[in-house]
Design a protein around this motif. Sequence first.
Motif, PDB file in Angstrom:
ATOM      1  N   GLY A   1     -11.496 -40.734   9.041  1.00 18.20           N
ATOM      2  CA  GLY A   1     -11.978 -42.102   8.857  1.00 18.20           C
ATOM      3  C   GLY A   1     -11.121 -43.163   9.525  1.00 18.20           C
ATOM      4  O   GLY A   1     -11.479 -44.349   9.501  1.00 18.20           O
ATOM      5  N   ASP A   2     -10.006 -42.775  10.134  1.00 21.52           N
ATOM      6  CA  ASP A   2      -9.093 -43.735  10.757  1.00 21.52           C
ATOM      7  C   ASP A   2      -9.472 -43.902  12.231  1.00 21.52           C
ATOM      8  O   ASP A   2      -9.284 -42.991  13.034  1.00 21.52           O
ATOM      9  CB  ASP A   2      -7.653 -43.228  10.635  1.00 21.52           C
ATOM     10  N   LEU A   3      -9.987 -45.080  12.590  1.00 20.87           N
ATOM     11  CA  LEU A   3     -10.356 -45.356  13.972  1.00 20.87           C
ATOM     12  C   LEU A   3      -9.291 -46.171  14.693  1.00 20.87           C
ATOM     13  O   LEU A   3      -9.546 -46.711  15.769  1.00 20.87           O
ATOM     14  CB  LEU A   3     -11.699 -46.090  14.036  1.00 20.87           C
ATOM     15  N   GLY A   4      -8.098 -46.258  14.107  1.00 20.68           N
ATOM     16  CA  GLY A   4      -7.015 -47.003  14.742  1.00 20.68           C
ATOM     17  C   GLY A   4      -6.680 -46.448  16.110  1.00 20.68           C
ATOM     18  O   GLY A   4      -6.903 -45.270  16.403  1.00 20.68           O
ATOM     19  N   TRP A   5      -6.096 -47.294  16.966  1.00 17.02           N
ATOM     20  CA  TRP A   5      -5.838 -46.897  18.352  1.00 17.02           C
ATOM     21  C   TRP A   5      -4.845 -45.742  18.440  1.00 17.02           C
ATOM     22  O   TRP A   5      -4.856 -44.999  19.424  1.00 17.02           O
ATOM     23  CB  TRP A   5      -5.341 -48.092  19.156  1.00 17.02           C
ATOM     24  N   ASN A   6      -3.996 -45.566  17.444  1.00 15.51           N
ATOM     25  CA  ASN A   6      -3.017 -44.482  17.469  1.00 15.51           C
ATOM     26  C   ASN A   6      -3.398 -43.334  16.540  1.00 15.51           C
ATOM     27  O   ASN A   6      -2.568 -42.473  16.248  1.00 15.51           O
ATOM     28  CB  ASN A   6      -1.628 -45.013  17.084  1.00 15.51           C
ATOM     29  N   SER A   7      -4.635 -43.317  16.097  1.00 14.43           N
ATOM     30  CA  SER A   7      -5.089 -42.266  15.192  1.00 14.43           C
ATOM     31  C   SER A   7      -5.082 -40.908  15.878  1.00 14.43           C
ATOM     32  O   SER A   7      -5.354 -40.783  17.075  1.00 14.43           O
ATOM     33  CB  SER A   7      -6.507 -42.590  14.703  1.00 14.43           C
ATOM     34  N   SER A   8      -4.823 -39.865  15.102  1.00 12.98           N
ATOM     35  CA  SER A   8      -4.909 -38.507  15.635  1.00 12.98           C
ATOM     36  C   SER A   8      -6.333 -38.154  16.042  1.00 12.98           C
ATOM     37  O   SER A   8      -6.534 -37.243  16.852  1.00 12.98           O
ATOM     38  CB  SER A   8      -4.397 -37.493  14.593  1.00 12.98           C
ATOM     39  N   LEU A   9      -7.330 -38.845  15.501  1.00 18.81           N
ATOM     40  CA  LEU A   9      -8.704 -38.622  15.964  1.00 18.81           C
ATOM     41  C   LEU A   9      -8.816 -38.885  17.459  1.00 18.81           C
ATOM     42  O   LEU A   9      -9.579 -38.229  18.160  1.00 18.81           O
ATOM     43  CB  LEU A   9      -9.677 -39.526  15.205  1.00 18.81           C
ATOM     44  N   ARG A  10      -8.054 -39.848  17.930  1.00 22.90           N
ATOM     45  CA  ARG A  10      -8.072 -40.176  19.351  1.00 22.90           C
ATOM     46  C   ARG A  10      -7.107 -39.301  20.146  1.00 22.90           C
ATOM     47  O   ARG A  10      -7.448 -38.809  21.223  1.00 22.90           O
ATOM     48  CB  ARG A  10      -7.695 -41.651  19.563  1.00 22.90           C
ATOM     49  N   ASN A  11      -5.916 -39.109  19.626  1.00 22.05           N
ATOM     50  CA  ASN A  11      -4.845 -38.523  20.420  1.00 22.05           C
ATOM     51  C   ASN A  11      -4.676 -37.013  20.292  1.00 22.05           C
ATOM     52  O   ASN A  11      -4.167 -36.370  21.214  1.00 22.05           O
ATOM     53  CB  ASN A  11      -3.514 -39.189  20.068  1.00 22.05           C
ATOM     54  N   HIS A  12      -5.051 -36.446  19.154  1.00 17.95           N
ATOM     55  CA  HIS A  12      -4.699 -35.049  18.883  1.00 17.95           C
ATOM     56  C   HIS A  12      -5.906 -34.170  18.565  1.00 17.95           C
ATOM     57  O   HIS A  12      -5.745 -33.119  17.955  1.00 17.95           O
ATOM     58  CB  HIS A  12      -3.695 -34.991  17.726  1.00 17.95           C
ATOM     59  N   SER A  13      -7.075 -34.574  19.014  1.00 14.89           N
ATOM     60  CA  SER A  13      -8.319 -33.839  18.713  1.00 14.89           C
ATOM     61  C   SER A  13      -8.665 -32.865  19.846  1.00 14.89           C
ATOM     62  O   SER A  13      -9.744 -32.921  20.426  1.00 14.89           O
ATOM     63  CB  SER A  13      -9.462 -34.840  18.491  1.00 14.89           C
ATOM     64  N   TYR A  14      -7.740 -31.969  20.124  1.00 18.82           N
ATOM     65  CA  TYR A  14      -7.868 -31.091  21.287  1.00 18.82           C
ATOM     66  C   TYR A  14      -9.032 -30.106  21.150  1.00 18.82           C
ATOM     67  O   TYR A  14      -9.885 -30.015  22.032  1.00 18.82           O
ATOM     68  CB  TYR A  14      -6.557 -30.333  21.513  1.00 18.82           C
TER      69      TYR A  14
END
Length: 254
Positions: free
Chosen positions: A146-159
Amino acid sequence: MSTGTPRISFMIGGAQKCGTTALTEFLRLHPRVRLPSNKEAHIFDAPDFDDAAVAANIDARFAPWFEQPWQDSLLYGDATPISLFLEPAIRRAARYNPALRWIILLRDPAERAISHHAMERARGNESLTLLLALLAEPWRLRRARGDLGWNSSLRNHSYRARGEYAVQLRRLLRYFPHEQVLLLRSIDLAQDAAATLRKVYAHLRLEGPLRLPEVQRHFEGAYSRHVLGHAVLHWWSWRQRRELRRALGIDLRS
């Protein structure tokens, strides 16, 4: 329901690290097409997106990314690859413009994940090796739910998660009819850009000219080899490709 006529009529919605930059540059060469000056406007996935916003409000957020004023004779699009991955972005886009046309590029999930990991390492967002990052991913994503922040793992670590294409495409097709979604393989764009671009033109109801850059560098990449991490990814990738083939009839292998 949004009010007003939406200005954005198509979305290059993913997947990340699958050739969306190359496709964006190819489309920029068409005289009727306009895309954000920095490729990715990140409007529908923005942490501060107002879910009560109507089309005019959303167009106002898009406006700084385009030359103004808007021109009715032009076709405006966005190229934010994370849009396919995040259901809130898809839902917001559907509310903004139910007629929005999507272009989705798909690459072997293992190769996509390896490229994603290399990018995050280069950006300083990832300190773990590929294998450790894969092992940490489920925990990281649960924590970031649920975290859409720019540094969220949803963005950075969703390999791995971003390579679960069948899940994401089923979700996209719940919001948009199949005829508004064009599915392409990255390998086809790399091997025959002209033929792939003709499919995109047809999808967007564009006529020529068909123009391609003389130098195409976006498909190159050299990454360090993490043998065990690669082995894990390629085993997982086989299962993902099989599910995609069974669910939607798409074969990512040439």
